[in-house]
Design a protein around this motif. Structure first.
Motif, PDB file in Angstrom:
ATOM      1  N   SER B 185       0.829  -1.220   0.000  1.00 58.37           N
ATOM      2  CA  SER B 185       0.000   0.000   0.000  1.00 58.37           C
ATOM      3  C   SER B 185       0.855   1.259   0.000  1.00 58.37           C
ATOM      4  O   SER B 185       2.012   1.245   0.445  1.00 58.37           O
ATOM      5  N   PHE B 186       0.259   2.328  -0.512  1.00 60.59           N
ATOM      6  CA  PHE B 186       0.834   3.665  -0.371  1.00 60.59           C
ATOM      7  C   PHE B 186       0.512   4.230   1.014  1.00 60.59           C
ATOM      8  O   PHE B 186       1.131   5.202   1.445  1.00 60.59           O
ATOM      9  N   LEU B 206       4.870   1.053  -0.710  1.00 61.44           N
ATOM     10  CA  LEU B 206       4.863   1.864  -1.926  1.00 61.44           C
ATOM     11  C   LEU B 206       5.225   3.313  -1.599  1.00 61.44           C
ATOM     12  O   LEU B 206       4.791   3.853  -0.578  1.00 61.44           O
ATOM     13  N   THR B 207       6.005   3.931  -2.507  1.00 60.89           N
ATOM     14  CA  THR B 207       6.306   5.355  -2.335  1.00 60.89           C
ATOM     15  C   THR B 207       6.276   6.071  -3.679  1.00 60.89           C
ATOM     16  O   THR B 207       6.546   5.475  -4.731  1.00 60.89           O
ATOM     17  N   GLN B 208       5.948   7.353  -3.586  1.00 59.24           N
ATOM     18  CA  GLN B 208       5.999   8.219  -4.771  1.00 59.24           C
ATOM     19  C   GLN B 208       6.298   9.632  -4.276  1.00 59.24           C
ATOM     20  O   GLN B 208       5.635  10.115  -3.348  1.00 59.24           O
ATOM     21  N   LEU B 209       7.288  10.258  -4.869  1.00 60.70           N
ATOM     22  CA  LEU B 209       7.644  11.613  -4.451  1.00 60.70           C
ATOM     23  C   LEU B 209       6.589  12.599  -4.928  1.00 60.70           C
ATOM     24  O   LEU B 209       6.111  12.497  -6.066  1.00 60.70           O
ATOM     25  N   PRO B 210       6.245  13.567  -4.093  1.00 57.96           N
ATOM     26  CA  PRO B 210       5.192  14.515  -4.504  1.00 57.96           C
ATOM     27  C   PRO B 210       5.607  15.358  -5.693  1.00 57.96           C
ATOM     28  O   PRO B 210       4.751  15.822  -6.452  1.00 57.96           O
ATOM     29  N   GLU B 211       6.921  15.539  -5.903  1.00 54.65           N
ATOM     30  CA  GLU B 211       7.343  16.419  -6.995  1.00 54.65           C
ATOM     31  C   GLU B 211       7.231  15.755  -8.365  1.00 54.65           C
ATOM     32  O   GLU B 211       7.254  16.451  -9.377  1.00 54.65           O
ATOM     33  N   ASN B 212       7.115  14.450  -8.420  1.00 56.07           N
ATOM     34  CA  ASN B 212       6.936  13.811  -9.721  1.00 56.07           C
ATOM     35  C   ASN B 212       5.449  13.702 -10.046  1.00 56.07           C
ATOM     36  O   ASN B 212       4.629  13.437  -9.181  1.00 56.07           O
ATOM     37  N   GLU B 213       5.158  13.891 -11.326  1.00 52.42           N
ATOM     38  CA  GLU B 213       3.745  13.893 -11.730  1.00 52.42           C
ATOM     39  C   GLU B 213       3.153  12.498 -11.654  1.00 52.42           C
ATOM     40  O   GLU B 213       3.845  11.504 -11.869  1.00 52.42           O
ATOM     41  N   SER B 223      -2.500  11.757  -1.644  1.00 54.26           N
ATOM     42  CA  SER B 223      -3.218  12.239  -0.466  1.00 54.26           C
ATOM     43  C   SER B 223      -3.205  11.221   0.668  1.00 54.26           C
ATOM     44  O   SER B 223      -3.430  11.581   1.821  1.00 54.26           O
ATOM     45  N   ILE B 224      -2.973   9.959   0.362  1.00 53.75           N
ATOM     46  CA  ILE B 224      -3.046   8.952   1.425  1.00 53.75           C
ATOM     47  C   ILE B 224      -1.670   8.401   1.805  1.00 53.75           C
ATOM     48  O   ILE B 224      -1.557   7.597   2.721  1.00 53.75           O
ATOM     49  N   SER B 225      -0.627   8.835   1.112  1.00 55.69           N
ATOM     50  CA  SER B 225       0.713   8.327   1.455  1.00 55.69           C
ATOM     51  C   SER B 225       1.412   9.318   2.387  1.00 55.69           C
ATOM     52  O   SER B 225       0.991  10.472   2.501  1.00 55.69           O
ATOM     53  N   PRO B 226       2.461   8.884   3.086  1.00 54.48           N
ATOM     54  CA  PRO B 226       3.243   9.848   3.860  1.00 54.48           C
ATOM     55  C   PRO B 226       3.734  10.950   2.921  1.00 54.48           C
ATOM     56  O   PRO B 226       3.898  10.714   1.718  1.00 54.48           O
ATOM     57  N   ASN B 227       3.961  12.114   3.450  1.00 52.63           N
ATOM     58  CA  ASN B 227       4.471  13.205   2.608  1.00 52.63           C
ATOM     59  C   ASN B 227       5.998  13.145   2.580  1.00 52.63           C
ATOM     60  O   ASN B 227       6.654  13.378   3.590  1.00 52.63           O
ATOM     61  N   PHE B 228       6.517  12.816   1.393  1.00 53.94           N
ATOM     62  CA  PHE B 228       7.974  12.647   1.268  1.00 53.94           C
ATOM     63  C   PHE B 228       8.668  13.923   0.803  1.00 53.94           C
ATOM     64  O   PHE B 228       9.842  13.883   0.436  1.00 53.94           O
ATOM     65  N   GLN B 229       7.946  15.027   0.806  1.00 58.15           N
ATOM     66  CA  GLN B 229       8.541  16.289   0.355  1.00 58.15           C
ATOM     67  C   GLN B 229       9.869  16.532   1.073  1.00 58.15           C
ATOM     68  O   GLN B 229       9.930  16.548   2.305  1.00 58.15           O
TER      69      GLN B 229
END
Lengths: 312, 312
Positions: B185-186, B206-213, B223-229
């Protein structure tokens, strides 16, 4: 004479057929049972494939009259090196020792199919396996474009050619498949032999102009086909005169005028091998009957986008 | 704790795993049984897919928490127009009325998958169908990356979330599949709930950086994953600190330094969604453990060309 097998390959208003070329060569190993079943399970129940006879007279499904080095691996797991053995010189048991599940990415041929799944333990099928498969209820809508490969070594051997045709025809008759299979070849003399032995089974006439290049890594059919040099415009009439109901031209040979002439003669038109989106689009615009492709899904996507169906 | 399911996704010397994303989305309708069986039959026995619960608490396999208009057709054969119904508002029977066999080529999402076969009569599978499928002998080597979709509407509803996890976990336990499935899960809070309820079943982060589209036409997980900013370099340590053994970063987030750090921490690295040849090549160079892809055959071809295997 009316041929239900030809009807299966005919399109119509808002209908263009999709024919899985060697199964679905872009996605799975060519001329393999897994490829045929995939194509049939995903809306391409029309299959094109190639038949050659082994030394012990077993019709097997493989494209070239020799084992094609970029797709045949020996028991050492390596692709064939050096001279490719002739299928006609090997027994069925010997052919079965090779694995056809992968493609050699180092070859020009291999580079053409970057999405093909790479499998192990895949064997050359006998024709009988595919016939048995389409006799199952699940595949009762399947029809076959069975290409008889004409080996130039036997071009003058009338007995050999007659035996090849009679072997295949008797398998079709034993399965009651006369109305579900087309006998398809570049060698129109061999098609004439088919029509002599089995006038009730439809013949399908392949053509390729000598001025267009062969596809990369393919065994050329030019030496065994009629010479169409300078006769491009007459081909539909030549097919018709030879008793054909289905014409199968090479995609880069097809012209608007030839399609119009073929339609005038009531020939079905099944074009090979149509893989590139621009070529698929051109065939849709020309309203051919059937598109023979290594990528059945790609053709379906493009037909769907145009509101055209592919199932009857 | 040792997790055999994580081992199934680990690569090694000359070994990179291939994970079929939503089955094989590039080739067949996503999150469909036909897609899962195709992937497993063609050497991608590791499957990634998405689970959402219906109103009557049936875990079903679909990506978005609403019915995704570009792939859902109603009984009129038309793609959904207007607002997409939430899965959580529909019963299983209502979900089953939709056909997911085609993709709308007029949408940006549809344009991403030009080779996908277009089928009719394909239904959203229940999770149980896929679990039953991998319990068959033919698929005894399959392992699942089961993504729990976190619906933002229920982000604060602890009871709902707990019930979702317990429903899925009890299905896995009933099938004896604790060692063949990852809970993925994210939403790391949801993964924490999984670890509370089932510490013996591996979690996959699962991870995805907020800066990538986001990928075009996909429901965003941001919106539901930790904020990796600003925390890009720390993610492997964050996964490790959360008890993770497997890290699943977005392909365009992956850096050499992060891979090195993850390896130092002995995390497995499974990268999604890797479809472009250049990206596949980059993942091979980085020696990640597993490549999650819509085109398993394409990844196999590229691995084979590098002399790398994908099966254990």
């Amino acid at each position: 004479m009316h041929f239900p097998a030809v009807d299966a390959f005919r399109g119509g208003k808002g209908l263009i057929r999709v024919v899985g070329h060697r199964g679905a060569r872009g996605i799975l190993p060519e001329n393999s049972m897994i490829g045929f079943e995939f194509a049939m399970n995903t809306g391409a129940a029309l299959l094109e494939f190639d038949v050659v006879m082994t030394a012990d007279r077993v019709p097997v499904i493989t494209h070239n009259t020799s084992l094609h080095a970029p797709t045949f691996r020996g028991s050492d797991g390596q692709f064939i090196k050096g001279e490719e053995p002739k299928v006609a010189s090997l027994t069925w048991a010997e052919v079965q020792a090779f694995d056809i599940g992968r493609i050699d990415g180092a070859t020009d041929y291999g580079k053409r199919f970057p999405d093909q799944a790479q499998l192990d333990g895949i064997r050359v099928p006998r024709l009988q396996e595919l016939l048995d498969c389409i006799m199952r209820d699940a595949f009762s809508h399947a029809h076959l474009m069975l290409e008889l490969k004409s080996d130039p070594d036997f071009a003058e051997d009338a007995d050999y050619r007659s035996e090849m045709v009679s072997t295949v025809v008797s398998m079709l008759r034993a399965g009651g498949l006369e109305n579900r299979v087309l006998l398809h070849s570049f060698d129109w003399n061999l098609l004439a032999e088919c029509q002599r032995q089995a006038p009730d089974i439809a013949a399908s006439f392949l053509t390729q102009l000598p001025e267009n290049e062969d596809e990369v890594g393919e065994e050329s059919a030019k030496s065994i086909s009629p010479n169409f040099q300078g006769k491009s415009a007459q081909i539909p009439d030549m097919v018709h005169a030879a008793g054909g109901r289905l014409w199968c031209p090479y995609v880069y040979d097809v012209t608007e005028a030839a399609v119009a002439r073929a339609k005038h003669l009531d020939l079905g038109i099944a074009v090979w091998t149509v893989n590139e989106p621009a070529d698929i689009g051109r065939m849709i615009d020309l309203q051919v009957d059937a598109i023979v492709t290594d990528y059945p899904g790609r053709v379906q996507r493009q037909l769907a986008d145009c509101g055209i169906r592919w199932l009857g």
